[in-house]
Design a protein around this motif. Structure first.
Motif, short mmCIF file in Angstrom:
data_model
loop_
_atom_site.label_atom_id
_atom_site.label_comp_id
_atom_site.label_asym_id
_atom_site.label_seq_id
_atom_site.Cartn_x
_atom_site.Cartn_y
_atom_site.Cartn_z
N ALA A 23 -9.33 -19.26 46.01
CA ALA A 23 -9.98 -19.40 47.49
C ALA A 23 -10.75 -20.31 47.21
N ALA A 24 -11.26 -21.48 47.96
CA ALA A 24 -12.49 -22.21 47.77
C ALA A 24 -12.67 -22.82 49.65
N THR A 25 -13.79 -24.02 49.47
CA THR A 25 -14.14 -24.40 50.63
C THR A 25 -14.36 -25.96 50.69
N VAL A 26 -14.38 -25.59 51.19
CA VAL A 26 -13.86 -28.07 51.59
C VAL A 26 -15.32 -28.49 49.95
N ALA A 27 -16.81 -27.18 50.43
CA ALA A 27 -17.44 -27.62 50.24
C ALA A 27 -17.62 -27.49 48.51
N GLU A 28 -17.27 -26.42 48.17
CA GLU A 28 -16.97 -26.14 46.72
C GLU A 28 -15.82 -27.30 46.36
N ILE A 29 -14.66 -27.99 46.52
CA ILE A 29 -13.94 -28.78 46.68
C ILE A 29 -14.74 -30.22 46.10
N CYS A 30 -15.56 -30.95 46.94
CA CYS A 30 -16.41 -31.50 46.54
C CYS A 30 -17.10 -31.29 45.16
#
Length: 253
Positions: free
Chosen positions: A18-25
């Motif tokens: 699971a990942a947030t948009v911030a982590e994906i960035c």
């Protein structure tokens, strides 16, 4: 480029679970507006799904396509017990790393009975040119060099760090022939490591297992022994994970 970005996001979310948009960035080197837009595109076709606390997970459509869980959690459940036993047997830390985006990241460490991890600064990203876990993967994925445009960007961490791209390519050739990578005080003085990939093709080529300790613990002879042990471990693990494409010739090396 668009397809590459979408693929990178799917890999990151699949690996992290699971990942947030911030982590994906952070992992995909994308600006937030672009990452958010791409994530929404993937959600709209069922390849990703929204979860709790702003996180995104692999969608049901992609699960039906792959029928395989390659998340960090699933891999650690299989590999961690093997690393823990090796750490006890050899008095050194053993670790699991994976390619995330175009960087290699240590995601699990098993410490020996003395409790010393020999890891600084711990789990996390490692440079492609100055750590055995990264070099083992990069040696079998030469496109990583061009993607990162490493020429002129090989940071010197110690006097032993390889900072010439041509020398690094020669090192990769040795790694491919030998079947494992070494890092001898290239990232941190007094510390060395040995690592190998789980398979030469498929998912196993993006994962490495290795061992690290002080140069006193991992002498030259000991590193050779650990290299052979790691290659045998990698074949057993790749088989248990269903990656039978692993090259059996590495076992005899």
């Amino acid at each position: 480029m668009h397809l590459e970005r979408l693929t990178s996001i799917l890999e990151i979310v699949g690996q992290k679970g699971a990942a947030t948009v911030a982590e994906i960035c952070v992992h995909a080197d994308l600006p937030k507006p672009s990452a958010y837009r791409l994530v929404q595109d993937l959600v709209s076709v069922g390849l990703l799904a929204s979860s709790t606390r702003g996180q995104f997970i692999i969608g049901t459509r992609l699960k039906r396509i792959t029928h395989r869980d390659l998340s960090d959690k699933a891999l650690v459940e299989v590999i961690a017990p093997v690393l823990a036993l090796a750490a006890t047997d050899h008095g050194a830390a053993f670790f699991l790393s994976r390619l995330r985006g175009d960087r290699v990241e240590i995601i699990h460490v098993a410490t020996p009975e003395n409790g010393v991890s020999y890891m600084h600064p711990g789990v996390g990203k490692r440079p492609l040119h100055a750590c055995s876990c990264s070099k083992a993967i990069a040696a079998f994925s030469p496109e990583l060099l061009s993607k990162r445009k490493l020429k002129g960007q090989l940071k010197k961490y110690t006097d032993s760090t390889i900072t010439c791209l041509q020398d690094l390519e020669k090192e990769f050739e040795i790694i491919r022939k030998r079947g494992y990578a070494e890092c001898l005080e290239e990232l941190e003085r007094g510390i060395c490591s040995v690592a190998t990939i789980l398979a030469e093709t498929g998912p196993g080529a993006t994962l490495s297992i290795g061992s690290t300790a002080s140069v006193r613990v991992l002498s030259g002879t000991k590193r050779e022994e650990i290299g052979r042990i790691l290659k045998a471990m990698s074949l057993e693990l790749s088989n248990s994970l269903g990656w039978n494409e692993a090259d059996a010739s590495r076992k005899a090396g």
